[in-house]
Design a protein around this motif. Structure first.
Motif, PDB file in Angstrom:
ATOM      1  N   GLU A  56       3.289   6.055  -1.135  1.00 30.56           N
ATOM      2  CA  GLU A  56       1.898   5.263  -1.233  1.00 30.56           C
ATOM      3  C   GLU A  56       0.685   6.098  -1.917  1.00 30.56           C
ATOM      4  OE1 GLU A  56       1.136   1.948   0.046  1.00 30.56           O
ATOM      5  OE2 GLU A  56       2.963   1.494   0.280  1.00 30.56           O
ATOM      6  N   PRO A  58      -3.319   6.754  -2.315  1.00 33.28           N
ATOM      7  CA  PRO A  58      -4.707   6.332  -1.743  1.00 33.28           C
ATOM      8  C   PRO A  58      -5.375   5.975  -3.419  1.00 33.28           C
ATOM      9  CG  PRO A  58      -4.361   8.873  -2.217  1.00 33.28           C
ATOM     10  CD  PRO A  58      -3.012   8.030  -2.163  1.00 33.28           C
ATOM     11  N   ARG A 152      -4.301  -5.660  -0.923  1.00 35.09           N
ATOM     12  CA  ARG A 152      -3.983  -4.640  -0.092  1.00 35.09           C
ATOM     13  C   ARG A 152      -4.845  -3.961   0.720  1.00 35.09           C
ATOM     14  NH1 ARG A 152       0.131  -2.567  -4.015  1.00 35.09           N
ATOM     15  NH2 ARG A 152       2.074  -3.618  -3.688  1.00 35.09           N
ATOM     16  N   ARG A 156      -5.003  -4.044   4.502  1.00 34.57           N
ATOM     17  CA  ARG A 156      -4.721  -2.842   5.318  1.00 34.57           C
ATOM     18  C   ARG A 156      -6.069  -2.214   5.825  1.00 34.57           C
ATOM     19  NH1 ARG A 156      -0.375   0.041   1.473  1.00 34.57           N
ATOM     20  NH2 ARG A 156       1.217  -1.660   1.375  1.00 34.57           N
ATOM     21  N   ARG A 158      -7.224  -0.414   7.998  1.00 31.41           N
ATOM     22  CA  ARG A 158      -7.106   0.824   8.527  1.00 31.41           C
ATOM     23  C   ARG A 158      -6.246   2.020   7.991  1.00 31.41           C
ATOM     24  NH1 ARG A 158      -7.746  -2.406  12.929  1.00 31.41           N
ATOM     25  NH2 ARG A 158      -9.734  -2.099  14.196  1.00 31.41           N
ATOM     26  N   SER A 159      -5.765   1.395   6.724  1.00 31.39           N
ATOM     27  CA  SER A 159      -4.784   2.300   5.898  1.00 31.39           C
ATOM     28  C   SER A 159      -5.696   3.150   4.801  1.00 31.39           C
ATOM     29  CB  SER A 159      -3.687   1.384   5.491  1.00 31.39           C
ATOM     30  OG  SER A 159      -2.975   2.190   4.483  1.00 31.39           O
ATOM     31  N   GLY A 160      -5.195   4.223   4.488  1.00 34.28           N
ATOM     32  CA  GLY A 160      -5.956   4.850   3.485  1.00 34.28           C
ATOM     33  C   GLY A 160      -5.198   4.518   1.874  1.00 34.28           C
ATOM     34  N   THR A 161      -4.193   3.751   1.987  1.00 34.61           N
ATOM     35  CA  THR A 161      -3.309   3.558   0.647  1.00 34.61           C
ATOM     36  C   THR A 161      -3.221   2.406   0.287  1.00 34.61           C
ATOM     37  OG1 THR A 161      -1.270   3.198   1.908  1.00 34.61           O
ATOM     38  CG2 THR A 161      -1.843   5.693   1.373  1.00 34.61           C
TER      39      THR A 161
END
Length: 336
Positions: A56, A58, A152, A156, A158-161
């Motif tokens: 994945e 960023p 995305r 997402r 709380r996701s950094g990707t």
């Protein structure tokens, strides 16, 4: 059938086609971008590029990938135009001037597809197919990939990707754009859109003159031009040319192709974020804007507004004035 009724039926058919395609195509695109399985041709492309499809990225890495793909596209399209004279199927065309080649390369990579030239008398078939048609696939795929990365980002929190740009672009081309383009091109060939490598054919006209009729791989480029919301066809008139748009039902089919993916993406959005109601809300806004714009354009057209009706009315007034003037000159004066 009156023109007004025919127009209403065409809009109704268009709305029905888009409504029927919205859910299955939207869900299919969502499955494409969340799938963990790769097709064989996709795995080969990942190995060639040196990409790990499971990694994945960023947003900064994703952005660099988008810029890298675009930069390579500009260079390839520019070089193809500048070396056109030594390529097969150049049709005797000289190399494109540097400024024009750069303008065309940038416009096709950025999906604006501005044509400051007449394609049928400026570009050979290799430049059209390997350069412009391929770039129509890539630029459309990059645009869809960026849209998916945005989705995305919503899904997402709380996701950094945001996914992998190479995977998104590859899957968009292989699983979405290419299959739809093959089907669309076959349908258009059946409808009379030309697809050949005939070059220019000299024919004798009914009036005794001669005319050079161009050929070309039109249907294949027309399909992705419309599906990818690109511009830039093989002929200067684009879809106004009878070789690209030979009949009314083909014209309606092309409009449907142009709107097919945009009107299905809201369903993709709702499916990927886990709330199809949000997708329906976006679709409702899109339909509302489309309906208002269509109604406004129709009303203005019926009232004679716009360039075409105004010019037609001006020509009619000019002819009427000239006819009245001739009648006055030809009418003898009464005896005194």
């Amino acid at each position: 059938m009156s023109p007004a009724l025919a127009a209403v039926l065409q809009v109704a058919v268009l709305a029905l086609v888009l409504a029927l395609a919205h859910r299955p195509l939207g869900d299919y695109m969502a499955r494409t971008f969340v799938s963990t399985k790769d097709l064989a041709v996709e795995r080969v492309s990942y190995r060639v590029v040196g990409v790990d499809p499971r990694s994945e990225q960023p947003w900064r890495t994703y952005l660099r990938g988008v810029l890298a793909i675009s930069l390579v596209g500009i260079v390839v399209v520019y070089v193809l135009q500048r070396t056109q004279s030594v390529l097969p199927y150049a049709l005797g065309m000289p190399p494109v001037d540097p400024d024009l080649a750069f303008n065309t390369a940038v416009s096709f990579v950025t999906n604006t597809n501005w044509q400051a030239y007449s394609p049928d008398v400026s570009l050979g078939y290799v430049v059209q197919m390997v350069g412009l048609a391929v770039q129509n696939f890539i630029s459309a795929a990059v645009g869809i990939a960026v849209a998916v990365a945005l989705v995305r980002g919503f899904a997402r929190r709380r996701s950094g990707t945001l996914g992998n740009v190479w995977v998104d672009v590859t899957r968009t081309i292989v699983r979405i754009l290419l299959p739809l383009s093959v089907v669309a091109a076959l349908v258009m060939v059946l409808g009379g859109v030309i697809q050949n490598f005939a070059g220019f054919t000299d024919v004798s006209t009914v009036a005794g003159g001669s005319q050079s009729i161009p050929g070309g791989p039109v249907a294949s480029q027309e399909a992705i031009k419309l599906l990818g919301t690109n511009g830039g066809g093989i002929f200067n008139a684009n879809s106004s040319h009878p070789f690209e748009n030979p009949s009314s039902w083909v014209s309606l089919f092309q409009v449907a192709l142009f709107l097919l993916i945009p009107f299905s993406l809201p369903r993709t959005f709702g499916t990927m974020v886990g709330d199809t109601r949000q997708g329906r809300t976006i679709l409702a806004v899109m339909v509302g804007i489309f309906t208002v714009a269509l109604a406004a354009a129709t009303i203005l057209e019926m009232r004679g507004a716009g360039t075409a009706p105004s010019s037609r009315a001006a020509r009619w007034r000019a002819r009427s004035s000239a006819s009245a003037s001739r009648d006055r000159r030809s009418t003898p004066s009464p005896p005194r």
